[in-house]
Write a protein that holds these residues in place. Structure first.
Motif, PDB file in Angstrom:
ATOM      1  N   LEU A  95      13.598  47.980  67.246  1.00  0.00           N
ATOM      2  CA  LEU A  95      14.330  49.191  67.615  1.00  0.00           C
ATOM      3  C   LEU A  95      15.800  49.065  67.250  1.00  0.00           C
ATOM      4  N   MET A  96      16.377  47.892  67.489  1.00  0.00           N
ATOM      5  CA  MET A  96      17.780  47.685  67.132  1.00  0.00           C
ATOM      6  C   MET A  96      17.956  47.574  65.616  1.00  0.00           C
ATOM      7  N   PHE A  97      16.953  47.077  64.920  1.00  0.00           N
ATOM      8  CA  PHE A  97      16.989  47.053  63.454  1.00  0.00           C
ATOM      9  C   PHE A  97      17.119  48.477  62.910  1.00  0.00           C
ATOM     10  N   VAL A  98      16.354  49.388  63.483  1.00  0.00           N
ATOM     11  CA  VAL A  98      16.457  50.796  63.083  1.00  0.00           C
ATOM     12  C   VAL A  98      17.817  51.362  63.494  1.00  0.00           C
ATOM     13  N   ALA A  99      18.243  51.037  64.711  1.00  0.00           N
ATOM     14  CA  ALA A  99      19.475  51.615  65.250  1.00  0.00           C
ATOM     15  C   ALA A  99      20.713  51.166  64.484  1.00  0.00           C
ATOM     16  N   THR A 100      20.763  49.900  64.119  1.00  0.00           N
ATOM     17  CA  THR A 100      21.984  49.357  63.514  1.00  0.00           C
ATOM     18  C   THR A 100      21.927  49.285  61.996  1.00  0.00           C
ATOM     19  N   GLY A 101      20.733  49.427  61.419  1.00  0.00           N
ATOM     20  CA  GLY A 101      20.597  49.310  59.982  1.00  0.00           C
ATOM     21  C   GLY A 101      20.050  50.545  59.311  1.00  0.00           C
ATOM     22  N   VAL A 102      18.798  50.874  59.596  1.00  0.00           N
ATOM     23  CA  VAL A 102      18.134  51.977  58.900  1.00  0.00           C
ATOM     24  C   VAL A 102      18.900  53.283  59.066  1.00  0.00           C
ATOM     25  N   GLY A 103      19.235  53.636  60.303  1.00  0.00           N
ATOM     26  CA  GLY A 103      19.929  54.891  60.551  1.00  0.00           C
ATOM     27  C   GLY A 103      21.305  54.960  59.911  1.00  0.00           C
ATOM     28  N   PRO A 104      22.190  54.002  60.203  1.00  0.00           N
ATOM     29  CA  PRO A 104      23.536  54.062  59.619  1.00  0.00           C
ATOM     30  C   PRO A 104      23.558  54.013  58.094  1.00  0.00           C
ATOM     31  N   TYR A 105      22.764  53.132  57.494  1.00  0.00           N
ATOM     32  CA  TYR A 105      22.783  53.055  56.034  1.00  0.00           C
ATOM     33  C   TYR A 105      22.184  54.305  55.403  1.00  0.00           C
ATOM     34  N   SER A 106      21.128  54.838  56.008  1.00  0.00           N
ATOM     35  CA  SER A 106      20.540  56.068  55.474  1.00  0.00           C
ATOM     36  C   SER A 106      21.520  57.228  55.594  1.00  0.00           C
ATOM     37  N   GLY A 107      22.175  57.321  56.746  1.00  0.00           N
ATOM     38  CA  GLY A 107      23.131  58.403  56.946  1.00  0.00           C
ATOM     39  C   GLY A 107      24.288  58.349  55.971  1.00  0.00           C
ATOM     40  N   GLN A 108      24.806  57.151  55.739  1.00  0.00           N
ATOM     41  CA  GLN A 108      25.910  57.020  54.793  1.00  0.00           C
ATOM     42  C   GLN A 108      25.439  57.224  53.348  1.00  0.00           C
ATOM     43  N   ALA A 109      24.204  56.832  53.071  1.00  0.00           N
ATOM     44  CA  ALA A 109      23.657  57.095  51.745  1.00  0.00           C
ATOM     45  C   ALA A 109      23.598  58.596  51.474  1.00  0.00           C
ATOM     46  N   VAL A 110      23.161  59.350  52.471  1.00  0.00           N
ATOM     47  CA  VAL A 110      23.138  60.812  52.344  1.00  0.00           C
ATOM     48  C   VAL A 110      24.546  61.340  52.109  1.00  0.00           C
ATOM     49  N   GLN A 130      23.155  52.734  48.959  1.00  0.00           N
ATOM     50  CA  GLN A 130      21.855  52.811  48.306  1.00  0.00           C
ATOM     51  C   GLN A 130      21.165  51.441  48.343  1.00  0.00           C
ATOM     52  N   TYR A 131      21.901  50.396  48.014  1.00  0.00           N
ATOM     53  CA  TYR A 131      21.332  49.045  48.008  1.00  0.00           C
ATOM     54  C   TYR A 131      20.853  48.647  49.403  1.00  0.00           C
ATOM     55  N   GLU A 132      21.702  48.842  50.412  1.00  0.00           N
ATOM     56  CA  GLU A 132      21.336  48.417  51.765  1.00  0.00           C
ATOM     57  C   GLU A 132      20.179  49.245  52.325  1.00  0.00           C
ATOM     58  N   GLY A 133      20.153  50.524  51.997  1.00  0.00           N
ATOM     59  CA  GLY A 133      19.034  51.344  52.436  1.00  0.00           C
ATOM     60  C   GLY A 133      17.720  50.832  51.886  1.00  0.00           C
ATOM     61  N   HIS A 134      17.694  50.564  50.592  1.00  0.00           N
ATOM     62  CA  HIS A 134      16.479  50.037  49.971  1.00  0.00           C
ATOM     63  C   HIS A 134      16.130  48.649  50.508  1.00  0.00           C
ATOM     64  N   ARG A 135      17.130  47.843  50.768  1.00  0.00           N
ATOM     65  CA  ARG A 135      16.861  46.506  51.323  1.00  0.00           C
ATOM     66  C   ARG A 135      16.174  46.608  52.677  1.00  0.00           C
ATOM     67  N   HIS A 136      16.657  47.509  53.515  1.00  0.00           N
ATOM     68  CA  HIS A 136      16.038  47.701  54.826  1.00  0.00           C
ATOM     69  C   HIS A 136      14.626  48.265  54.695  1.00  0.00           C
ATOM     70  N   GLY A 174      16.524  59.369  46.642  1.00  0.00           N
ATOM     71  CA  GLY A 174      15.888  59.852  45.426  1.00  0.00           C
ATOM     72  C   GLY A 174      14.441  60.248  45.651  1.00  0.00           C
ATOM     73  N   ASP A 175      13.941  61.135  44.809  1.00  0.00           N
ATOM     74  CA  ASP A 175      12.623  61.731  45.009  1.00  0.00           C
ATOM     75  C   ASP A 175      11.499  60.717  45.095  1.00  0.00           C
ATOM     76  N   ASP A 176      11.627  59.603  44.387  1.00  0.00           N
ATOM     77  CA  ASP A 176      10.541  58.625  44.354  1.00  0.00           C
ATOM     78  C   ASP A 176      10.732  57.489  45.346  1.00  0.00           C
ATOM     79  N   ALA A 177      11.666  57.646  46.289  1.00  0.00           N
ATOM     80  CA  ALA A 177      12.033  56.536  47.178  1.00  0.00           C
ATOM     81  C   ALA A 177      10.833  55.972  47.927  1.00  0.00           C
ATOM     82  N   LEU A 178      10.042  56.832  48.552  1.00  0.00           N
ATOM     83  CA  LEU A 178       8.945  56.329  49.370  1.00  0.00           C
ATOM     84  C   LEU A 178       7.802  55.767  48.543  1.00  0.00           C
ATOM     85  N   THR A 179       7.667  56.199  47.300  1.00  0.00           N
ATOM     86  CA  THR A 179       6.582  55.667  46.471  1.00  0.00           C
ATOM     87  C   THR A 179       6.775  54.177  46.199  1.00  0.00           C
TER      88      THR A 179
END
Length: 230
Positions: A95-110, A130-136, A174-179
């Motif tokens: 949960l903290m991984f999402v809170a401190t990493g996934v959310g903030p990096y995704s938001g800043q990527a946007v 972009q790099y950190e989002g993909h890393r997470h 990017g459009d193919d991110a989840l693939t």
């Protein structure tokens, strides 16, 4: 009745998912961030940080989406893993991984991909987020290659927290991110197909939010440009 302050962005949407999944009664209160509702004194009494989501549960105020998810899960006893020290540790860690990493990096990527002023050079920031989002996302994908859900075989608030941002991966990365992350995509698709997720996504359509990113909205988004930091 529980008051839920929200808009249609990823963090409020994951709380809406919990509310719909759990069947809790709640009163949704729209906060239009493009009109600056988040900075009105009455909302700052709820969340001094001026962000959504927040809840007022009969006088108990909680802000930050992940704190809200944990509060509601513990209150209701729903969407938690087995009550063991090991499961609790996994729940909090992810949960903290999402809170401190996934959310903030995704938001800043946007932000740097879609909204940062084009007259300034943001290549470094854009590339970093972009790099950190993909890393997470790779870490999440590896985890989900071995487990049905983020905490073993149980659908929990961690999956809800993750879904809020991961479903927006094409917009952020990017459009193919989840693939690129088939195990993560499998979980996102599964949650998105749940009736509660459909209701959570549709909640914003019951209200009128400002659609255009006009000068007023940009003033609220770029308030930091008007403040000199020493």
């Amino acid at each position: 009745m529980l008051k839920f302050y929200f808009n249609g962005s990823p963090n409020p949407t994951k709380v809406a998912l919990f509310l719909e999944e759990s069947g809790l009664s709640y009163a949704p209160i729209a906060i239009d961030t493009r009109k600056g509702d988040q900075f009105k004194p009455e909302f700052l009494q709820i969340n001094p940080n001026g962000k959504v989501p927040a809840i007022d549960d009969d006088g108990v105020v909680v802000f930050d989406s992940n704190a809200i998810l944990l509060y509601l899960a513990e209150k209701t006893g729903k969407f938690l893993p087995a009550h063991t020290p090991a499961s609790r540790a996994e729940l909090l860690s992810w949960l903290m991984f999402v809170a401190t990493g996934v959310g903030p990096y995704s938001g800043q990527a946007v932000h740097f991909k879609h909204f940062a002023p084009k007259d300034q050079n943001h290549d470094y920031a854009h590339n970093r987020y972009q790099y950190e989002g993909h890393r997470h996302f790779k870490i999440l994908d590896d985890r989900l290659a071995k487990h049905s859900y983020m905490v073993g075989d149980t659908y929990t608030i961690v999956d809800m927290a993750l879904w809020g941002w991961a479903r927006m991966a094409p917009f952020a990365f990017g459009d193919d991110a989840l693939t690129k992350y088939p195990n993560l995509k499998r979980l996102v698709d599964e949650i998105s197909a749940r009736p509660a997720a459909q209701r959570a996504l549709a909640l914003k359509d019951k209200f009128t939010f400002k659609a255009e990113l006009d000068e007023e909205a940009r003033d609220f988004m770029f308030r930091h440009l008007k403040t000199k930091v020493a």
